[in-house]
Design a protein around this motif. Structure first.
Motif, PDB file in Angstrom:
ATOM      1  N   ILE A  35       0.851  -1.200   0.000  1.00 34.40           N
ATOM      2  CA  ILE A  35       0.000   0.000   0.000  1.00 34.40           C
ATOM      3  C   ILE A  35       0.885   1.248   0.000  1.00 34.40           C
ATOM      4  CG2 ILE A  35      -1.692   1.295   1.392  1.00 34.40           C
ATOM      5  CD1 ILE A  35      -2.773  -1.673   2.048  1.00 34.40           C
ATOM      6  N   THR A  36       0.559   2.178  -0.908  1.00 33.03           N
ATOM      7  CA  THR A  36       1.438   3.322  -1.145  1.00 33.03           C
ATOM      8  C   THR A  36       0.787   4.662  -0.812  1.00 33.03           C
ATOM      9  OG1 THR A  36       0.679   3.325  -3.444  1.00 33.03           O
ATOM     10  CG2 THR A  36       2.726   2.156  -2.969  1.00 33.03           C
ATOM     11  N   PHE A  37      -0.537   4.667  -0.596  1.00 35.24           N
ATOM     12  CA  PHE A  37      -1.230   5.942  -0.395  1.00 35.24           C
ATOM     13  C   PHE A  37      -2.544   5.702   0.333  1.00 35.24           C
ATOM     14  CE2 PHE A  37      -4.527   8.876  -2.021  1.00 35.24           C
ATOM     15  CZ  PHE A  37      -3.981  10.101  -1.665  1.00 35.24           C
ATOM     16  N   GLU A  39      -5.902   8.104   1.598  1.00 36.42           N
ATOM     17  CA  GLU A  39      -6.561   9.412   1.657  1.00 36.42           C
ATOM     18  C   GLU A  39      -7.649   9.345   2.717  1.00 36.42           C
ATOM     19  OE1 GLU A  39      -8.101  12.395  -1.738  1.00 36.42           O
ATOM     20  OE2 GLU A  39      -9.338  10.597  -1.518  1.00 36.42           O
ATOM     21  N   VAL A  52     -18.651   6.377   0.351  1.00 41.27           N
ATOM     22  CA  VAL A  52     -17.187   6.481   0.344  1.00 41.27           C
ATOM     23  C   VAL A  52     -16.695   7.229   1.581  1.00 41.27           C
ATOM     24  CG1 VAL A  52     -15.196   7.455  -0.851  1.00 41.27           C
ATOM     25  CG2 VAL A  52     -17.014   6.333  -2.161  1.00 41.27           C
ATOM     26  N   ALA A  54     -12.967   6.827   2.563  1.00 33.53           N
ATOM     27  CA  ALA A  54     -11.545   7.097   2.354  1.00 33.53           C
ATOM     28  C   ALA A  54     -11.129   6.425   1.048  1.00 33.53           C
ATOM     29  CB  ALA A  54     -10.733   6.552   3.523  1.00 33.53           C
ATOM     30  N   ALA A  55      -9.868   6.631   0.665  1.00 32.74           N
ATOM     31  CA  ALA A  55      -9.363   5.986  -0.549  1.00 32.74           C
ATOM     32  C   ALA A  55      -7.991   5.407  -0.250  1.00 32.74           C
ATOM     33  CB  ALA A  55      -9.273   6.988  -1.685  1.00 32.74           C
ATOM     34  N   GLU A  57      -4.482   3.320  -2.166  1.00 32.97           N
ATOM     35  CA  GLU A  57      -3.823   2.872  -3.398  1.00 32.97           C
ATOM     36  C   GLU A  57      -2.701   1.923  -3.031  1.00 32.97           C
ATOM     37  OE1 GLU A  57      -2.520   5.825  -6.129  1.00 32.97           O
ATOM     38  OE2 GLU A  57      -4.437   6.880  -6.128  1.00 32.97           O
ATOM     39  N   SER A  58      -2.523   0.908  -3.883  1.00 29.42           N
ATOM     40  CA  SER A  58      -1.403  -0.001  -3.709  1.00 29.42           C
ATOM     41  C   SER A  58      -0.629  -0.035  -5.017  1.00 29.42           C
ATOM     42  CB  SER A  58      -1.903  -1.400  -3.370  1.00 29.42           C
ATOM     43  OG  SER A  58      -2.444  -1.998  -4.523  1.00 29.42           O
ATOM     44  N   ALA A  61      -3.452  -1.383  -7.410  1.00 26.17           N
ATOM     45  CA  ALA A  61      -4.775  -0.836  -7.692  1.00 26.17           C
ATOM     46  C   ALA A  61      -5.136   0.311  -6.763  1.00 26.17           C
ATOM     47  CB  ALA A  61      -5.816  -1.952  -7.533  1.00 26.17           C
ATOM     48  N   ALA A  62      -6.159   1.045  -7.168  1.00 31.91           N
ATOM     49  CA  ALA A  62      -6.732   2.086  -6.315  1.00 31.91           C
ATOM     50  C   ALA A  62      -8.127   1.622  -5.920  1.00 31.91           C
ATOM     51  CB  ALA A  62      -6.813   3.400  -7.072  1.00 31.91           C
ATOM     52  N   ASP A  64     -11.748   2.483  -3.264  1.00 36.88           N
ATOM     53  CA  ASP A  64     -12.446   3.303  -2.283  1.00 36.88           C
ATOM     54  C   ASP A  64     -12.666   2.468  -1.036  1.00 36.88           C
ATOM     55  OD1 ASP A  64     -12.678   5.688  -3.690  1.00 36.88           O
ATOM     56  OD2 ASP A  64     -14.417   4.958  -4.803  1.00 36.88           O
ATOM     57  N   ASP A  82       1.798   9.485   5.778  1.00 35.35           N
ATOM     58  CA  ASP A  82       3.232   9.412   5.479  1.00 35.35           C
ATOM     59  C   ASP A  82       3.771   7.991   5.519  1.00 35.35           C
ATOM     60  OD1 ASP A  82       3.607  12.160   5.097  1.00 35.35           O
ATOM     61  OD2 ASP A  82       3.610  12.470   7.273  1.00 35.35           O
ATOM     62  N   PRO A  84       1.900   4.762   4.709  1.00 32.58           N
ATOM     63  CA  PRO A  84       0.780   3.879   4.351  1.00 32.58           C
ATOM     64  C   PRO A  84       1.133   2.391   4.450  1.00 32.58           C
ATOM     65  CG  PRO A  84       1.652   4.994   2.405  1.00 32.58           C
ATOM     66  CD  PRO A  84       2.318   5.615   3.584  1.00 32.58           C
TER      67      PRO A  84
ATOM     68  N   ILE B  40       7.526  -4.021  -3.623  1.00 29.24           N
ATOM     69  CA  ILE B  40       8.421  -3.002  -3.052  1.00 29.24           C
ATOM     70  C   ILE B  40       9.657  -3.636  -2.416  1.00 29.24           C
ATOM     71  CG2 ILE B  40       8.570  -1.219  -1.233  1.00 29.24           C
ATOM     72  CD1 ILE B  40       5.974  -0.101  -2.229  1.00 29.24           C
ATOM     73  N   ARG B 292       1.756  11.141  -3.070  1.00 23.19           N
ATOM     74  CA  ARG B 292       2.026   9.700  -3.156  1.00 23.19           C
ATOM     75  C   ARG B 292       1.036   8.980  -4.069  1.00 23.19           C
ATOM     76  NH1 ARG B 292       5.270   7.423   1.169  1.00 23.19           N
ATOM     77  NH2 ARG B 292       4.224   5.494   0.670  1.00 23.19           N
ATOM     78  N   ARG B 293       0.164   9.715  -4.737  1.00 25.01           N
ATOM     79  CA  ARG B 293      -0.822   9.049  -5.616  1.00 25.01           C
ATOM     80  C   ARG B 293      -0.134   8.470  -6.839  1.00 25.01           C
ATOM     81  NH1 ARG B 293      -6.828  10.688  -4.493  1.00 25.01           N
ATOM     82  NH2 ARG B 293      -6.946   8.450  -4.731  1.00 25.01           N
ATOM     83  N   ARG B 296      -1.905   5.987 -13.519  1.00 20.28           N
ATOM     84  CA  ARG B 296      -1.892   4.649 -14.138  1.00 20.28           C
ATOM     85  C   ARG B 296      -2.224   4.736 -15.622  1.00 20.28           C
ATOM     86  NH1 ARG B 296      -1.953   1.056  -9.324  1.00 20.28           N
ATOM     87  NH2 ARG B 296      -2.502   2.421  -7.617  1.00 20.28           N
ATOM     88  N   PHE B 316       4.066   4.116  -8.328  1.00 22.12           N
ATOM     89  CA  PHE B 316       4.569   4.820  -7.166  1.00 22.12           C
ATOM     90  C   PHE B 316       6.063   4.518  -7.108  1.00 22.12           C
ATOM     91  CE2 PHE B 316       5.976   4.644  -2.740  1.00 22.12           C
ATOM     92  CZ  PHE B 316       5.725   5.959  -2.374  1.00 22.12           C
ATOM     93  N   ARG B 346     -12.594   9.270  -9.399  1.00 21.56           N
ATOM     94  CA  ARG B 346     -12.455  10.139  -8.252  1.00 21.56           C
ATOM     95  C   ARG B 346     -11.012  10.561  -7.986  1.00 21.56           C
ATOM     96  NH1 ARG B 346     -13.453  10.229  -3.208  1.00 21.56           N
ATOM     97  NH2 ARG B 346     -12.564   8.195  -2.849  1.00 21.56           N
TER      98      ARG B 346
END
Lengths: 124, 366
Positions: A35-37, A39, A52, A54-55, A57-58, A61-62, A64, A82, A84, B40, B292-293, B296, B316, B346
């Protein structure tokens, strides 16, 4: 004494009085991969059950994250913004995401208990 | 689904990947390891130690004969006769419209012999195109008999010296040697795509299992999958065929003119000369996201509400701590520092046009 409940979308919520702490399940974190992010919502925001929240991202995939219950956001785990990767390490404990003020305990009936969720995972 | 799965090719190391618990997925018609431990962790291992990649899916062709008389010299966007024996060169096979049929590397084995290394998904078509354009010589698809293992990372040299011998340390950057490895003829090339010191090893397919096991027995070596490979190659800004470049894209649009020699003959040259006369309609740019988004493949690139392009690769970047990507935009948005908005559903993120490589601290020339 808190009770944990799960959604079909793999969120969890631990309820203790009117405090409802939410996150994603270990299973979901594993499926997402690194997991990289994360929100998080603004404190004070009102959310409805299954909307929804939060969100995330890995590397793959992203997605919700949906609110397991309705309520007002009272606290967020901003450490995840900072770091995730903590979600991969401890999705159901240290990497809680949002604390909601539970609006309606009746909504819990629409969720699964730990035992039911484990059964559900086996059926996937 | 089951039909697609049964039609996939398997590399000679398929059983080894499964035994290691790799997550497997189709890539270019092959059943390939995407990750073992995690993308990673494998990425970091390559940047700090030595990562081992099964690259047996890539295509290899052998040509023997008179390079000029057979027309091989006029096949690619670079001169083969200008490559010294023992060196390799990167460039393109183009169609008549200047579109990229494939990006490839030519190894000059001898005065009258080369090995051409191409992408997996495009290999069957490349083979047909090259054969149809050749006027002589002996051209053979040696993909099935040829295995390829890549060892990339700052520790790769010492690992190979310990296993194969001190001669590995003598190979300069972008040179290769033909040597006996585990008792069979092999090619060890000091090339790669990670920005780290690294080697690509070609050897007979029936010996690759033994080399794989011997390399993994070294504690400095861990296997890495295509997931980590994608992050590593993008951190150094390399284009991926099928994502960033394809038959509808010319090297000029892809900002890869450095690999095209317009003072020699090749198929597609006329189209490129013509394209040069007018402003390009779109051009490839590299960009860094301000958060960090992750951008894609397929995400739109916007100036406010107006779409001005599309993302073709994005990850990333663990080294930069932000999203990075490649994409095509209208040329007015290509200058360094231009602000871009990237959106899909979104997810929205701000980005800025930058130079490649994104990551410049690698050990590649060490």
């Amino acid at each position: 004494m808190s009770e944990i409940y799960f959604t079909k979308e793999h969120e969890w919520v631990k309820v203790s009085g009117t405090s409802a702490v939410c996150g994603i399940s270990d299973h979901a974190a594993h499926e997402l991969g690194d997991i990289t992010f994360v929100e998080l919502p603004a404190v004070g925001k009102q959310v409805k059950q299954f909307e929804v929240l939060a969100a995330i991202e890995s590397v793959k995939a992203a997605s919700d994250i949906y609110a397991p219950v309705s309520g007002k956001v009272v606290k967020v785990n901003s450490e995840l913004e900072d770091a995730p990767e903590k979600v991969n390490e401890s999705a159901e404990e240290a990497a809680w995401m949002v604390e909601l003020e539970l609006a309606d305990a009746g909504e819990l009936a629409a969720l699964m208990t730990k035992v039911q969720y484990d059964e559900y995972l086996k059926s996937l | 689904m089951s039909d697609a799965t049964t039609a996939l090719f398997a590399t000679p190391l398929n059983i080894q990947h499964r035994a290691l618990g790799a997550l497997m997925a189709p890539f270019g018609g092959w059943d390939m390891p995407i990750q073992y431990e995690g993308i990673i962790a494998e990425h970091r291992w390559c940047r700090e130690q030595a990562a081992l990649f099964d690259i047996c899916h890539m295509g290899e062709f052998q040509f023997k004969g008179d390079i000029v008389a057979a027309g091989l010299e006029d096949l690619f966007t670079f001169s083969i006769t200008a490559i010294p024996v023992g060196r390799s060169k990167y460039g393109f096979l183009l169609n008549e419209q200047g579109g990229i049929i494939d990006d490839l590397i030519v190894f000059r084995m001898a005065e009258d012999e080369v090995m051409i290394v191409v992408n997996a998904a495009t290999a069957p078509n490349d083979c047909k195109v090259i054969q149809s354009r050749l006027k002589g010589g002996q051209f053979t698809d040696i993909t099935a008999a040829t295995a390829k293992l890549d060892l990339q990372g700052p520790k790769s040299r010492e690992v190979l010296v310990d296993l194969l011998g001190g001669w590995v340390a003598e190979i300069p950057y972008f040179k290769f040697v033909q040597q006996t490895v585990l008792g069979v003829p092999a090619i060890v090339s000091r090339t790669g795509y990670t920005g780290e010191l690294g080697y690509e090893i070609f050897l007979p397919a029936d010996k690759v299992g033994e080399l794989w096991e011997k390399l993994l027995a070294d504690e400095r070596v861990k296997p890495a999958g295509l997931g980590a490979r994608d992050v590593l190659r993008l951190e150094v800004g390399y284009s991926l065929y099928g994502s960033d470049i394809d038959e509808a894209t010319t090297p000029l649009e892809a900002d890869l003119a450095a690999f095209v020699k317009l003072d020699k003959q090749f198929v597609g040259k006329e189209a490129l000369l013509k394209q040069q006369e007018q402003p390009l309609k779109r051009v490839k740019v590299a960009f860094k996201v301000t958060s960090r988004r992750t951008p894609r493949h397929g995400f739109g690139i916007f100036d406010g509400e107006k779409q001005i392009g599309e993302v073709t690769s994005g990850v990333f970047s663990p080294m930069l701590g932000c999203g990075i990507g490649l994409g095509y935009v209208e040329p007015g948005y290509a200058p360094l520092g231009t602000s871009l908005t990237i959106k899909q559903d979104r997810a929205a993120m701000e980005a800025e046009v930058c130079t490649v490589p994104f990551f410049t601290e690698g050990s590649v020339r060490g």
